[in-house]
Scaffold this motif. Sequence first.
Motif, short mmCIF file in Angstrom:
data_model
loop_
_atom_site.label_atom_id
_atom_site.label_comp_id
_atom_site.label_asym_id
_atom_site.label_seq_id
_atom_site.Cartn_x
_atom_site.Cartn_y
_atom_site.Cartn_z
N THR A 68 0.82 -1.21 0.00
CA THR A 68 0.00 0.00 0.00
C THR A 68 0.85 1.26 0.00
O THR A 68 0.39 2.31 -0.43
N SER A 69 2.11 1.14 0.46
CA SER A 69 2.99 2.31 0.41
C SER A 69 3.69 2.43 -0.95
O SER A 69 4.51 3.31 -1.15
N GLY A 70 3.38 1.52 -1.88
CA GLY A 70 3.86 1.64 -3.25
C GLY A 70 5.17 0.94 -3.54
O GLY A 70 5.76 1.14 -4.59
N ILE A 71 5.65 0.10 -2.63
CA ILE A 71 6.91 -0.61 -2.85
C ILE A 71 6.67 -1.74 -3.85
O ILE A 71 5.71 -2.49 -3.75
N ARG A 72 7.58 -1.85 -4.83
CA ARG A 72 7.53 -2.96 -5.78
C ARG A 72 8.91 -3.14 -6.39
O ARG A 72 9.74 -2.24 -6.36
N TYR A 73 9.14 -4.33 -6.90
CA TYR A 73 10.40 -4.65 -7.56
C TYR A 73 10.14 -4.84 -9.05
O TYR A 73 9.11 -5.39 -9.43
N VAL A 74 11.10 -4.39 -9.88
CA VAL A 74 10.92 -4.39 -11.32
C VAL A 74 12.13 -5.05 -11.97
O VAL A 74 13.27 -4.78 -11.60
N PHE A 75 11.87 -5.91 -12.95
CA PHE A 75 12.92 -6.55 -13.74
C PHE A 75 13.34 -5.60 -14.85
O PHE A 75 12.51 -5.03 -15.55
N VAL A 76 14.66 -5.41 -15.03
CA VAL A 76 15.20 -4.49 -16.03
C VAL A 76 16.32 -5.18 -16.80
O VAL A 76 17.16 -5.86 -16.20
N ILE A 77 16.34 -4.99 -18.12
CA ILE A 77 17.43 -5.50 -18.96
C ILE A 77 18.26 -4.32 -19.41
O ILE A 77 17.75 -3.35 -19.95
N SER A 78 19.56 -4.42 -19.18
CA SER A 78 20.50 -3.40 -19.62
C SER A 78 21.38 -4.02 -20.71
O SER A 78 21.96 -5.08 -20.51
N ASP A 79 21.49 -3.35 -21.86
CA ASP A 79 22.27 -3.88 -22.97
C ASP A 79 23.76 -3.72 -22.78
O ASP A 79 24.55 -4.48 -23.30
N THR A 80 24.17 -2.71 -22.05
CA THR A 80 25.60 -2.48 -21.87
C THR A 80 25.89 -2.23 -20.40
O THR A 80 25.02 -1.80 -19.64
N ALA A 81 27.13 -2.46 -20.04
CA ALA A 81 27.56 -2.16 -18.67
C ALA A 81 28.00 -0.71 -18.65
O ALA A 81 28.99 -0.35 -19.28
N ASP A 82 27.26 0.14 -17.97
CA ASP A 82 27.66 1.55 -17.89
C ASP A 82 28.87 1.72 -16.99
O ASP A 82 29.31 0.81 -16.31
N SER A 83 29.44 2.89 -16.99
CA SER A 83 30.69 3.12 -16.26
C SER A 83 30.53 2.93 -14.76
O SER A 83 31.45 2.45 -14.10
N SER A 84 29.37 3.25 -14.20
CA SER A 84 29.20 3.07 -12.75
C SER A 84 29.19 1.59 -12.39
O SER A 84 29.75 1.20 -11.37
N TYR A 85 28.61 0.76 -13.24
CA TYR A 85 28.62 -0.68 -12.99
C TYR A 85 30.05 -1.21 -13.07
O TYR A 85 30.48 -1.99 -12.22
N LYS A 86 30.79 -0.79 -14.09
CA LYS A 86 32.17 -1.22 -14.24
C LYS A 86 33.01 -0.79 -13.05
O LYS A 86 33.83 -1.55 -12.54
N GLU A 87 32.82 0.44 -12.58
CA GLU A 87 33.58 0.94 -11.43
C GLU A 87 33.25 0.16 -10.17
O GLU A 87 34.12 -0.19 -9.39
N ARG A 88 31.94 -0.13 -9.97
CA ARG A 88 31.52 -0.88 -8.79
C ARG A 88 32.11 -2.28 -8.82
O ARG A 88 32.61 -2.79 -7.82
N LYS A 89 32.08 -2.91 -10.00
CA LYS A 89 32.63 -4.25 -10.14
C LYS A 89 34.13 -4.25 -9.89
O LYS A 89 34.67 -5.12 -9.20
N LYS A 90 34.81 -3.23 -10.43
CA LYS A 90 36.26 -3.11 -10.24
C LYS A 90 36.59 -2.90 -8.77
O LYS A 90 37.49 -3.54 -8.23
N LYS A 91 35.83 -2.05 -8.11
CA LYS A 91 36.06 -1.77 -6.69
C LYS A 91 35.85 -3.01 -5.85
O LYS A 91 36.61 -3.30 -4.92
N ASN A 92 34.80 -3.79 -6.16
CA ASN A 92 34.48 -4.99 -5.38
C ASN A 92 35.44 -6.15 -5.63
O ASN A 92 35.50 -7.07 -4.85
N SER A 93 36.19 -6.08 -6.72
CA SER A 93 37.09 -7.18 -7.04
C SER A 93 38.40 -7.11 -6.27
O SER A 93 39.16 -8.05 -6.26
N TYR A 94 38.70 -6.01 -5.64
CA TYR A 94 39.96 -5.88 -4.91
C TYR A 94 39.91 -6.64 -3.64
O TYR A 94 39.57 -6.82 -2.74
#
Length: 73
Positions: free
Chosen positions: A47-73
């Motif tokens: 009732t407060s409007g919370i929901r989860y949505v499935f999303v397809i991204s065609d490319t890995a944007d720079s923020s995703y690449k940076e997050r992945k790089k940071k987490n790999s250390y």
Amino acid sequence: MAVIYEIHKYQNEDFQYVVASTNRHAESKVKNDVERMNSMLNEFLRTSGIRYVFVISDTADSSYKERKKKNSY
């Protein structure tokens, strides 16, 4: 070009954050996870409007690449 499947959290029509992001699982599995997550929400959250949505991204944007790089250390 990698396909990335994401689960986004919304409150009403406002994007909140990315809950999960993967390119290792099948699209059907991620969609099933989204359906399961939405079915687990209690009445107050729905009732407060919370929901989860499935999303397809065609490319890995720079923020995703940076997050992945940071987490790999």
